[in-house]
Design an enzyme around this catalytic site. Sequence first.
Site, PDB file in Angstrom:
ATOM      1  N   LYS A  14       0.831  -1.211   0.000  1.00  0.00           N
ATOM      2  CA  LYS A  14       0.000   0.000   0.000  1.00  0.00           C
ATOM      3  C   LYS A  14       0.865   1.261   0.000  1.00  0.00           C
ATOM      4  O   LYS A  14       0.594   2.204  -0.736  1.00  0.00           O
ATOM      5  CB  LYS A  14      -0.931   0.024   1.232  1.00  0.00           C
ATOM      6  CG  LYS A  14      -1.882  -1.165   1.295  1.00  0.00           C
ATOM      7  CD  LYS A  14      -2.848  -1.060   2.466  1.00  0.00           C
ATOM      8  CE  LYS A  14      -2.183  -1.166   3.822  1.00  0.00           C
ATOM      9  NZ  LYS A  14      -1.773  -2.518   4.226  1.00  0.00           N
ATOM     10  N   ARG A  89      -9.495   0.609   9.302  1.00  0.00           N
ATOM     11  CA  ARG A  89      -9.101  -0.768   9.576  1.00  0.00           C
ATOM     12  C   ARG A  89     -10.187  -1.511  10.350  1.00  0.00           C
ATOM     13  O   ARG A  89     -10.031  -2.700  10.603  1.00  0.00           O
ATOM     14  CB  ARG A  89      -7.850  -0.748  10.435  1.00  0.00           C
ATOM     15  CG  ARG A  89      -6.576  -1.225   9.733  1.00  0.00           C
ATOM     16  CD  ARG A  89      -5.446  -1.050  10.714  1.00  0.00           C
ATOM     17  NE  ARG A  89      -4.249  -1.740  10.373  1.00  0.00           N
ATOM     18  CZ  ARG A  89      -3.216  -1.212   9.715  1.00  0.00           C
ATOM     19  NH1 ARG A  89      -3.288   0.007   9.249  1.00  0.00           N
ATOM     20  NH2 ARG A  89      -2.130  -1.912   9.522  1.00  0.00           N
ATOM     21  N   ARG A 128      11.475  -6.484   4.922  1.00  0.00           N
ATOM     22  CA  ARG A 128      11.344  -5.080   5.314  1.00  0.00           C
ATOM     23  C   ARG A 128      11.872  -4.872   6.728  1.00  0.00           C
ATOM     24  O   ARG A 128      12.486  -3.850   7.026  1.00  0.00           O
ATOM     25  CB  ARG A 128       9.873  -4.647   5.213  1.00  0.00           C
ATOM     26  CG  ARG A 128       9.644  -3.165   5.475  1.00  0.00           C
ATOM     27  CD  ARG A 128       8.236  -2.730   5.135  1.00  0.00           C
ATOM     28  NE  ARG A 128       7.282  -3.105   6.160  1.00  0.00           N
ATOM     29  CZ  ARG A 128       5.965  -2.885   6.083  1.00  0.00           C
ATOM     30  NH1 ARG A 128       5.451  -2.301   5.003  1.00  0.00           N
ATOM     31  NH2 ARG A 128       5.163  -3.249   7.058  1.00  0.00           N
ATOM     32  N   ARG A 134      11.971  -1.949  11.574  1.00  0.00           N
ATOM     33  CA  ARG A 134      10.656  -1.838  12.233  1.00  0.00           C
ATOM     34  C   ARG A 134      10.416  -3.021  13.158  1.00  0.00           C
ATOM     35  O   ARG A 134      10.477  -4.170  12.722  1.00  0.00           O
ATOM     36  CB  ARG A 134       9.560  -1.805  11.158  1.00  0.00           C
ATOM     37  CG  ARG A 134       8.948  -0.450  10.966  1.00  0.00           C
ATOM     38  CD  ARG A 134       7.902  -0.493   9.879  1.00  0.00           C
ATOM     39  NE  ARG A 134       6.641  -1.106  10.318  1.00  0.00           N
ATOM     40  CZ  ARG A 134       5.522  -1.022   9.639  1.00  0.00           C
ATOM     41  NH1 ARG A 134       5.492  -0.343   8.513  1.00  0.00           N
ATOM     42  NH2 ARG A 134       4.426  -1.593  10.078  1.00  0.00           N
ATOM     43  N   ARG A 146      -0.514  -9.846  13.183  1.00  0.00           N
ATOM     44  CA  ARG A 146      -1.054  -8.734  12.384  1.00  0.00           C
ATOM     45  C   ARG A 146      -1.935  -9.242  11.249  1.00  0.00           C
ATOM     46  O   ARG A 146      -2.964  -8.649  10.927  1.00  0.00           O
ATOM     47  CB  ARG A 146       0.087  -7.883  11.828  1.00  0.00           C
ATOM     48  CG  ARG A 146       0.680  -6.972  12.904  1.00  0.00           C
ATOM     49  CD  ARG A 146       2.093  -6.570  12.576  1.00  0.00           C
ATOM     50  NE  ARG A 146       2.202  -5.787  11.373  1.00  0.00           N
ATOM     51  CZ  ARG A 146       3.320  -5.699  10.645  1.00  0.00           C
ATOM     52  NH1 ARG A 146       4.390  -6.373  11.010  1.00  0.00           N
ATOM     53  NH2 ARG A 146       3.351  -4.950   9.574  1.00  0.00           N
TER      54      ARG A 146
HETATM   55  P1  ADP Z   1       1.107  -2.549   7.939  1.00  0.00           P
HETATM   56  O1  ADP Z   1       2.287  -2.709   7.047  1.00  0.00           O
HETATM   57  O2  ADP Z   1       1.027  -3.609   8.995  1.00  0.00           O
HETATM   58  O3  ADP Z   1      -0.178  -2.380   7.197  1.00  0.00           O
HETATM   59  P2  ADP Z   1       0.942   0.134   9.081  1.00  0.00           P
HETATM   60  O4  ADP Z   1       2.183   0.909   8.919  1.00  0.00           O
HETATM   61  O5  ADP Z   1      -0.254   0.525   8.304  1.00  0.00           O
HETATM   62  O6  ADP Z   1       1.409  -1.325   8.814  1.00  0.00           O
HETATM   63  O7  ADP Z   1       0.519   0.070  10.625  1.00  0.00           O
HETATM   64  C1  ADP Z   1       1.394  -0.396  11.622  1.00  0.00           C
HETATM   65  C2  ADP Z   1       0.651  -0.534  12.960  1.00  0.00           C
HETATM   66  O8  ADP Z   1       0.075   0.739  13.328  1.00  0.00           O
HETATM   67  C3  ADP Z   1      -0.543  -1.488  12.949  1.00  0.00           C
HETATM   68  O9  ADP Z   1      -0.166  -2.831  13.179  1.00  0.00           O
HETATM   69  C4  ADP Z   1      -1.391  -0.899  14.113  1.00  0.00           C
HETATM   70  O10 ADP Z   1      -0.860  -1.253  15.363  1.00  0.00           O
HETATM   71  C5  ADP Z   1      -1.205   0.586  13.958  1.00  0.00           C
HETATM   72  N1  ADP Z   1      -2.257   1.173  13.103  1.00  0.00           N
HETATM   73  C6  ADP Z   1      -2.063   1.738  11.875  1.00  0.00           C
HETATM   74  N2  ADP Z   1      -3.226   2.166  11.368  1.00  0.00           N
HETATM   75  C7  ADP Z   1      -4.193   1.849  12.268  1.00  0.00           C
HETATM   76  C8  ADP Z   1      -5.612   1.998  12.310  1.00  0.00           C
HETATM   77  N3  ADP Z   1      -6.291   2.570  11.295  1.00  0.00           N
HETATM   78  N4  ADP Z   1      -6.288   1.547  13.397  1.00  0.00           N
HETATM   79  C9  ADP Z   1      -5.637   0.980  14.419  1.00  0.00           C
HETATM   80  N5  ADP Z   1      -4.296   0.798  14.447  1.00  0.00           N
HETATM   81  C10 ADP Z   1      -3.576   1.206  13.381  1.00  0.00           C
END
Ligand code: ADP
Length: 191
Positions: A14, A89, A128, A134, A146
């Site tokens: 994404k 989400r 990654r 990370r 996740r």
């Molecule tokens: P990913 O590559 O897992 O999609 P993101 O960078 O989008 O990673 O998000 C990393 C973490 O940040 C998630 O695992 C969650 O803990 C938190 N997070 C991100 N966006 C949201 C959201 N919309 N609602 C709740 N938690 C979120």
Amino acid sequence: MLNLVLFGPPGAGKGTQSQKLIDKYNLVHLSTGDILRSEIANQTALGLEAKKLMDQGHLVPDEVVIGMISSKLDNNKDAAGFIFDGFPRTTAQAEALDNLLKEKGTVVNMMVALDVDDEELTKRLLLRGKDSGRADDQDESIIRNRIEVYNKNTAPLKDYYSAQSKFYSIDGIGSIDEIFSRVCDTIDNNR
Ligand code: ADP
């Protein structure tokens, strides 16, 4: 306005596709993951609280991320449109987004989902993790958590947007440019 929700499990690509889309369509990129990571880097109270949850692969509470998106929308009043990346989400977040956009007299135009199988996702995330450091990408059990959270809380949003005829799924396997051209075709044919 063009308001896109980019959808897909962790590691689906994404962020990569968002970077290319903002240039092509002149959109503002709102990534809740990036905003949260910047709160952590700045050691804000919100960041310190979120870090504990994120490091375990749990979601941050709905009201926290909804508040973040709301203030970003207010700070970008002249935008031609937005890409929502990693948000919504949960169904509660999707309903909140509809309400926030309604106040601005606009709507989500479409949800574009990147479809990638679990095995490929785990491979990409571990890679990654090595490159970026990370914490939530380093450990296979956190990655699995996740993907589970995604399947339980986030995947149902497919039905939410399908019911409004706004859901489009795209094959997320291939080169970055191949996937980008699939995404652009979908946007151009359906906006
Ligand atoms: P990913 O590559 O897992 O999609 P993101 O960078 O989008 O990673 O998000 C990393 C973490 O940040 C998630 O695992 C969650 O803990 C938190 N997070 C991100 N966006 C949201 C959201 N919309 N609602 C709740 N938690 C979120």
